[in-house]
Design an enzyme around this catalytic site. Structure first.
Site, short mmCIF file in Angstrom:
data_model
loop_
_atom_site.label_atom_id
_atom_site.label_comp_id
_atom_site.label_asym_id
_atom_site.label_seq_id
_atom_site.Cartn_x
_atom_site.Cartn_y
_atom_site.Cartn_z
N VAL A 11 -41.48 -9.64 -37.19
CA VAL A 11 -40.23 -9.04 -36.69
C VAL A 11 -39.74 -7.78 -37.62
CG1 VAL A 11 -37.66 -9.14 -36.03
CG2 VAL A 11 -39.44 -10.89 -35.48
N ARG A 43 -44.30 -11.91 -50.95
CA ARG A 43 -45.45 -11.54 -51.76
C ARG A 43 -45.30 -10.19 -51.64
NH1 ARG A 43 -49.25 -14.70 -47.63
NH2 ARG A 43 -47.37 -14.17 -46.41
N LYS A 103 -32.39 -18.26 -35.44
CA LYS A 103 -31.74 -19.55 -34.65
C LYS A 103 -31.54 -20.69 -35.28
CE LYS A 103 -36.31 -19.03 -33.44
NZ LYS A 103 -37.05 -18.31 -32.85
N GLY A 185 -52.68 -16.24 -29.53
CA GLY A 185 -51.49 -15.94 -30.72
C GLY A 185 -50.05 -16.19 -30.16
N GLU A 188 -47.92 -20.81 -32.57
CA GLU A 188 -48.11 -20.77 -34.30
C GLU A 188 -49.09 -21.84 -34.46
OE1 GLU A 188 -44.82 -20.32 -36.43
OE2 GLU A 188 -43.51 -19.38 -34.88
N ASP A 199 -37.26 -25.50 -31.34
CA ASP A 199 -37.02 -24.06 -31.09
C ASP A 199 -35.75 -23.86 -29.86
OD1 ASP A 199 -37.58 -21.12 -31.71
OD2 ASP A 199 -37.84 -21.29 -29.43
N LYS A 203 -31.56 -22.70 -29.71
CA LYS A 203 -31.19 -21.61 -29.07
C LYS A 203 -30.29 -22.13 -28.03
CE LYS A 203 -35.73 -19.14 -29.36
NZ LYS A 203 -37.02 -19.09 -28.81
N GLY A 305 -42.07 -11.99 -29.98
CA GLY A 305 -42.74 -10.79 -30.28
C GLY A 305 -42.20 -9.92 -31.08
P1 NDP Z 1 -42.71 -14.35 -40.33
O1 NDP Z 1 -43.22 -15.59 -41.02
O2 NDP Z 1 -43.51 -13.19 -39.54
O3 NDP Z 1 -41.92 -13.27 -41.50
C1 NDP Z 1 -41.22 -13.90 -42.54
C2 NDP Z 1 -40.90 -12.88 -43.70
O4 NDP Z 1 -39.97 -13.52 -44.66
C3 NDP Z 1 -42.07 -12.21 -44.62
O5 NDP Z 1 -42.14 -11.09 -44.56
C4 NDP Z 1 -42.06 -13.05 -45.65
O6 NDP Z 1 -42.50 -12.35 -46.88
C5 NDP Z 1 -40.58 -13.05 -45.92
N1 NDP Z 1 -40.15 -14.34 -46.77
C6 NDP Z 1 -40.32 -15.78 -46.48
N2 NDP Z 1 -39.75 -16.34 -47.46
C7 NDP Z 1 -39.18 -15.56 -48.19
C8 NDP Z 1 -38.43 -15.70 -49.55
N3 NDP Z 1 -38.14 -17.03 -49.94
N4 NDP Z 1 -37.99 -14.62 -50.04
C9 NDP Z 1 -38.09 -13.39 -49.49
N5 NDP Z 1 -38.74 -13.08 -48.45
C10 NDP Z 1 -39.17 -14.20 -47.73
O7 NDP Z 1 -41.57 -14.49 -39.50
P2 NDP Z 1 -41.04 -13.64 -38.06
O8 NDP Z 1 -40.89 -12.19 -38.44
O9 NDP Z 1 -41.90 -14.37 -36.92
O10 NDP Z 1 -39.58 -14.44 -38.07
C11 NDP Z 1 -38.33 -14.06 -38.66
C12 NDP Z 1 -37.11 -14.52 -38.11
O11 NDP Z 1 -36.93 -14.01 -36.62
C13 NDP Z 1 -37.15 -16.24 -37.97
O12 NDP Z 1 -35.89 -16.67 -37.99
C14 NDP Z 1 -37.60 -16.39 -36.75
O13 NDP Z 1 -37.12 -17.59 -35.87
C15 NDP Z 1 -37.02 -15.24 -35.82
N6 NDP Z 1 -37.61 -14.68 -34.65
C16 NDP Z 1 -39.03 -14.35 -34.42
C17 NDP Z 1 -39.39 -14.06 -33.15
C18 NDP Z 1 -40.78 -13.61 -33.21
O14 NDP Z 1 -41.30 -13.54 -32.13
N7 NDP Z 1 -41.83 -13.75 -34.29
C19 NDP Z 1 -38.70 -13.86 -31.83
C20 NDP Z 1 -37.26 -14.11 -32.13
C21 NDP Z 1 -36.50 -14.61 -33.50
P3 NDP Z 1 -44.08 -12.12 -47.00
O15 NDP Z 1 -44.38 -10.99 -45.83
O16 NDP Z 1 -44.40 -11.61 -48.42
O17 NDP Z 1 -44.84 -13.35 -46.70
N1 HSE Z 2 -41.54 -19.43 -31.09
C1 HSE Z 2 -40.67 -18.95 -30.41
C2 HSE Z 2 -41.12 -18.78 -28.80
C3 HSE Z 2 -40.53 -17.30 -30.74
O1 HSE Z 2 -42.18 -19.30 -28.45
O2 HSE Z 2 -40.56 -18.67 -27.75
C4 HSE Z 2 -39.23 -16.56 -30.12
O3 HSE Z 2 -37.99 -17.43 -30.72
#
Ligand code: NDP
Ligand code: HSE
Length: 433
Positions: A11, A43, A103, A185, A188, A199, A203, A305
């Site tokens: 995101v 990282r 969430k 994809g 997870e 999840d 919500k 996404g």
């Molecule tokens: P990702 O795992 O792709 O990204 C997580 C990010 O957080 C990475 O950049 C990671 O760093 C960073 N991170 C993790 N731990 C730490 C830490 N301790 N300190 C600093 N940075 C940290 O997650 P998503 O983008 O998929 O999801 C993010 C949020 O959005 C979650 O709450 C998720 O539930 C929510 N969400 C996601 C959706 C989706 O479709 N993916 C949809 C709706 C909500 P690094 O890059 O270095 O690993």
């Molecule tokens: N894992 C969640 C889903 C991402 O499949 O809908 C969106 O919150």
């Protein structure tokens, strides 16, 4: 407006891209340029492809970034409970505005965030936390505040909807459909949060809190996942003109004494193919809202996404930035109703039950007697020969509405009958079948 971005994964990277691509429009809409002050990640050296951002902005010191005086808005797209909760409470108490997609945190301890927002005077927005790109929380939080919402029924998890849709279309079993979801994809590497309903339950808690002006947490939500749904269940649903969906249901009800309460639950359920949620396929989300004056409303779109979720995040960034420029904040959390949360046993549901039974005189009477003893009325009963050629029969029973505890007790008693070889499937039925 100076923005601290916490997280740059699926995101966060899309937030960066959209901020870059639309910077002129966003500045015009907000009334001030929007700049990234820093990006906290885990990282620093991770390959992030061609991100249009100065690499010097990356840091592993999230707290240090949040505390900077030149940061107005904190966007959290890291996920998880800690350290996200401590970061956001710190940011909010310091008067920054927060936009989050988390969430799990909102359902676990949303109250702490709302309280910190009131203390600091900033905004707390979280549109992306439920149903990704779909504008849903703002309509519940603002547009429908003149109405009385009675029920919210939704498909709010894309991964499980993909799996169940594939099972319906191809006849595949759960494991096979999950494999396909992983390969494409959607699921997870560890799909537990999705397939076990965690999840969707998070919500559901967020939706119920907004719909009923009541703090509802993840622990208040009855949760069942889809791992037990079989190809035979799906085939049986199809034979009845139904499909199986993982539903999140938040319902208000009033008892004989006039006491209102809410029930919030996530479980797989049969819905008729004619129901609007039945046609929500693939990894899409949809939420059906029923309100006294508005009637029925449906919200549909991409629930997950990078780009769809970033769209919702940026919508919130624009809203909180405008507020800051105007020197105002949005209305605080509305939890005045504080309705009690009713346990699942008291929720009114219907069951679809498949039994393998001995095929001999008196069996139907004995089975019907169990339902009668628990004051559960039968809607339909179908009988056919069981597979395996052992002379047994299959009974498929759909009940009328009854308290969930009475239905569960009925199933328990059926399991103990000598004439019942096995209870092969128990599913709830929703949506006016
Ligand atoms: P990702 O795992 O792709 O990204 C997580 C990010 O957080 C990475 O950049 C990671 O760093 C960073 N991170 C993790 N731990 C730490 C830490 N301790 N300190 C600093 N940075 C940290 O997650 P998503 O983008 O998929 O999801 C993010 C949020 O959005 C979650 O709450 C998720 O539930 C929510 N969400 C996601 C959706 C989706 O479709 N993916 C949809 C709706 C909500 P690094 O890059 O270095 O690993
Ligand atoms: N894992 C969640 C889903 C991402 O499949 O809908 C969106 O919150």
């Amino acid at each position: 407006m100076r923005l601290a971005l916490l997280g740059c994964g699926t995101v966060g990277a899309e937030v960066v891209r959209l901020l870059h691509e639309q910077s002129a429009d966003l500045a015009a809409r907000i009334g001030a340029p929007l700049e990234i002050a820093g990006i906290a990640v885990r990282r620093i050296g991770r390959d992030r492809g061609e991100l249009p951002v100065d690499p010097a902005l990356f840091t592993t010191d999230a707290l240090g970034l949040i505390k900077r005086d030149d940061v107005d808005v904190v966007v959290e797209v890291v996920g998880g409970i800690e350290p996200a909760r401590s970061w956001l409470v710190e940011a909010l108490r310091a008067g920054k505005s927060v936009v989050t997609a988390n969430k799990a945190l909102l359902a676990e301890d949303g109250g702490a965030l709302h309280d910190a927002a009131v203390e600091g005077g900033g905004d707390l927005y979280y549109e992306a936390s439920v149903a990704g790109a779909i504008p849903l929380l703002r309509p519940l939080r603002e547009s429908l505040h003149g109405d009385r919402i009675t029920q919210v029924t939704g498909i709010v998890n894309g991964t499980t909807n993909f799996i169940l849709s594939a099972m319906h279309t191809t006849g595949a079993g759960f494991a096979e459909a999950l494999e396909e979801a992983t390969a494409l994809g959607y699921a997870e590497a560890d799909p537990t949060a999705d397939v076990e309903g965690f999840d969707a339950a998070a919500k559901a808690a967020i939706l119920a809190s907004l719909a009923f002006h009541t703090r509802v947490g993840a622990a208040d939500v009855h949760r069942e996942g889809i791992t037990e749904v079989t190809a035979a269940d799906v085939a049986s649903a199809k034979a009845m003109g139904c499909t199986i969906k993982l539903l999140c249901i938040a319902a208000r009800s009033t008892d004989a004494q006039g006491q209102e309460s809410v029930n919030v639950r996530v479980h797989p359920a049969l819905i008729p193919l004619t129901h609007p949620l039945a046609s929500v396929g693939d990894a899409f989300n949809a939420v059906f809202v029923e309100a006294d004056a508005a009637g029925q409303l449906m919200f549909y779109g991409r629930g997950a996404g990078g780009a769809p979720t970033a769209s919702a995040v940026l919508g919130d960034v624009v809203a909180v930035s405008r507020n800051r420029l105007a020197g105002v904040r949005s209305a605080s959390e509305s939890s005045y109703a504080a309705l009690p949360v009713r346990p699942m046993g008291e929720a009114l549901t219907r069951y679809h039950i498949s039994l393998d039974v001995a095929d001999r005189p008196g069996v139907l009477e004995a089975v019907a007697g169990v339902f009668a003893r628990h004051e559960v009325s039968l809607a339909t009963v179908r009988q056919g020969p069981a597979g395996g050629g052992n002379g047994d029969a299959v009974l498929v029973i759909v009940t009328h509405v009854a308290p969930d505890a009475a239905l569960a007790a009925t199933v328990d008693e059926l399991r103990g009958l000598e004439i019942v070889r096995s209870v092969t499937s128990v599913l709830r039925v929703e949506g006016g079948f």
